[in-house]
Design an enzyme around this catalytic site. Structure first.
Site, short mmCIF file in Angstrom:
data_model
loop_
_atom_site.label_atom_id
_atom_site.label_comp_id
_atom_site.label_asym_id
_atom_site.label_seq_id
_atom_site.Cartn_x
_atom_site.Cartn_y
_atom_site.Cartn_z
N SER A 10 31.27 165.03 -7.41
CA SER A 10 31.46 164.39 -8.72
C SER A 10 30.32 163.41 -9.05
O SER A 10 30.18 162.99 -10.19
CB SER A 10 32.80 163.66 -8.77
OG SER A 10 32.85 162.65 -7.78
N TYR A 154 30.18 155.15 10.81
CA TYR A 154 29.39 156.13 10.05
C TYR A 154 28.46 156.91 10.98
O TYR A 154 28.37 158.14 10.89
CB TYR A 154 28.59 155.36 8.99
CG TYR A 154 27.82 156.20 8.01
CD1 TYR A 154 28.46 156.81 6.93
CD2 TYR A 154 26.44 156.38 8.15
CE1 TYR A 154 27.74 157.56 6.01
CE2 TYR A 154 25.72 157.13 7.22
CZ TYR A 154 26.38 157.71 6.16
OH TYR A 154 25.66 158.46 5.26
P1 NAP Z 1 28.27 158.83 -3.18
O1 NAP Z 1 27.45 158.67 -4.39
O2 NAP Z 1 29.22 157.75 -2.79
O3 NAP Z 1 29.05 160.22 -3.29
C1 NAP Z 1 29.99 160.63 -2.35
C2 NAP Z 1 30.92 161.63 -3.00
O4 NAP Z 1 31.95 162.00 -2.07
C3 NAP Z 1 31.63 161.03 -4.22
O5 NAP Z 1 31.70 162.00 -5.23
C4 NAP Z 1 33.01 160.70 -3.66
O6 NAP Z 1 34.01 160.63 -4.63
C5 NAP Z 1 33.21 161.88 -2.72
N1 NAP Z 1 34.28 161.64 -1.77
C6 NAP Z 1 34.52 160.53 -1.03
N2 NAP Z 1 35.61 160.70 -0.28
C7 NAP Z 1 36.08 161.95 -0.55
C8 NAP Z 1 37.20 162.70 -0.08
N3 NAP Z 1 38.04 162.21 0.82
N4 NAP Z 1 37.40 163.95 -0.59
C9 NAP Z 1 36.56 164.45 -1.52
N5 NAP Z 1 35.49 163.79 -1.99
C10 NAP Z 1 35.25 162.55 -1.50
O7 NAP Z 1 27.34 159.07 -1.91
P2 NAP Z 1 25.98 159.89 -1.74
O8 NAP Z 1 24.93 158.92 -1.44
O9 NAP Z 1 25.79 160.88 -2.82
O10 NAP Z 1 26.32 160.63 -0.35
C11 NAP Z 1 26.57 162.03 -0.25
C12 NAP Z 1 26.48 162.41 1.21
O11 NAP Z 1 25.17 162.11 1.69
C13 NAP Z 1 27.45 161.62 2.10
O12 NAP Z 1 27.94 162.46 3.12
C14 NAP Z 1 26.56 160.55 2.70
O13 NAP Z 1 27.05 160.08 3.92
C15 NAP Z 1 25.26 161.32 2.85
N6 NAP Z 1 24.07 160.47 2.96
C16 NAP Z 1 23.69 159.65 1.95
C17 NAP Z 1 22.56 158.86 2.09
C18 NAP Z 1 22.07 157.93 1.02
O14 NAP Z 1 21.11 157.21 1.26
N7 NAP Z 1 22.66 157.92 -0.17
C19 NAP Z 1 21.83 158.91 3.30
C20 NAP Z 1 22.25 159.76 4.31
C21 NAP Z 1 23.37 160.55 4.12
P3 NAP Z 1 34.29 159.14 -5.27
O15 NAP Z 1 33.12 158.84 -6.11
O16 NAP Z 1 35.52 159.31 -6.04
O17 NAP Z 1 34.48 158.20 -4.11
#
Ligand code: NAP
Length: 246
Positions: A10, A154
């Site tokens: 989303s 994490y």
């Molecule tokens: P984000 O913007 O917080 O997006 C995470 C998404 O996962 C949101 O749409 C969230 O929905 C959804 N979500 C959370 N809990 C859920 C559940 N139980 N069931 C279904 N959907 C769920 O984070 P992002 O930065 O895009 O991260 C995406 C992935 O990349 C994650 O696995 C994160 O650990 C990984 N990652 C990110 C970074 C970074 O620097 N951003 C670095 C390394 C890895 P809501 O918005 O409703 O909570």
């Protein structure tokens, strides 16, 4: 038409991956948490995906819940016809130093980041086996490779994803199913927007390219891993961090 199912799509990296795979010609199944605001955001992502001339539908499920994943996978199969690519992207953070980290924060992060990957692969792999093909990409993190202060929960979840990825690659390779992981570094998304400017500056000192990554730079690697160009790539972890580890 091939279908890609992306969890947590989303917003952030997941939304970007969904749009990139739509651009690549995949029909896209967009998973979001149950709830009106999540649904609204997911519907907007679906609209953008449809602009590429593909089918895009939204599926509500909390991926930390085994039964909700089972129901969602059934619905996706029924409505979209197949599941050719699975991207396990959903993730959360609940950071604090070990000394202050409560059991609730630990368990919540493990459930959403790690158990979800088991839940989804458990239900999607039988579908891919029947199809005799499939590709899975699990979103890990540099925290799972190197650790990060304040992220014992994490880091544990993201390191576990790497072990799960290699195991599934070995178990399902002969079934023509590939399973790889990406390990992003610091990427501009709502997850990192909440960090203080001071911490952001400090983190960049360790990055060779001296900048944050963009979600599109994760999506392009995922796009490769689910494409025919990566048909002989499995069990790999691709770090996308601007040279963080050198
Ligand atoms: P984000 O913007 O917080 O997006 C995470 C998404 O996962 C949101 O749409 C969230 O929905 C959804 N979500 C959370 N809990 C859920 C559940 N139980 N069931 C279904 N959907 C769920 O984070 P992002 O930065 O895009 O991260 C995406 C992935 O990349 C994650 O696995 C994160 O650990 C990984 N990652 C990110 C970074 C970074 O620097 N951003 C670095 C390394 C890895 P809501 O918005 O409703 O909570």
């Amino acid at each position: 038409m091939a279908t890609a199912l992306v969890t947590g799509a989303s917003q952030g990296i997941g939304a970007c991956i969904a749009k990139r795979l739509a651009q690549d010609g995949f029909d896209v199944a967009i998973n979001h948490l149950p709830g009106d605001s999540d649904k609204e955001k997911a519907l907007a992502v679906a609209q953008e995906c449809r602009a590429f001339g593909v089918k895009a539908e939204c599926f509500a499920a909390d991926v930390s819940k085994f039964d909700q994943c089972e129901d969602m996978v059934k619905q996706v199969k029924e409505q979209m016809g197949s599941i050719d690519a699975l991207v396990n992207n959903a993730g959360i953070t609940k950071d604090s130093l070990l000394a202050r980290m409560g059991e609730d924060s630990y368990d919540a992060v493990i459930a959403v980041n790690q158990k979800s990957v088991y839940n989804m692969m458990k239900h999607v792999c039988p579908v891919m086996m029947k199809q005799k093909h499939g590709s899975i990409v699990n979103v890990s993190s540099v925290a799972g490779l190197y650790g990060n202060p304040g992220q014992v929960n994490y880091s544990a979840s993201k390191a576990a994803i790497i072990g799960m990825t290699k195991t599934v690659a070995k178990e399902y390779g002969r079934k023509n199913i590939t399973c790889n992981a990406v390990a992003p570094g610091f990427i501009h998304t709502p997850m990192t927007d909440v960090l203080s400017d001071e911490l952001k500056e400090k983190m960049l000192e360790a990055v060779a390219m001296r900048r944050y990554g963009e979600p599109e730079e994760i999506a392009s690697v995922v796009s490769f891993l689910v494409s025919k160009d990566a048909s002989y790539v499995t069990g790999q972890v691709i770090e996308i961090s601007g040279g963080l580890s050198m």
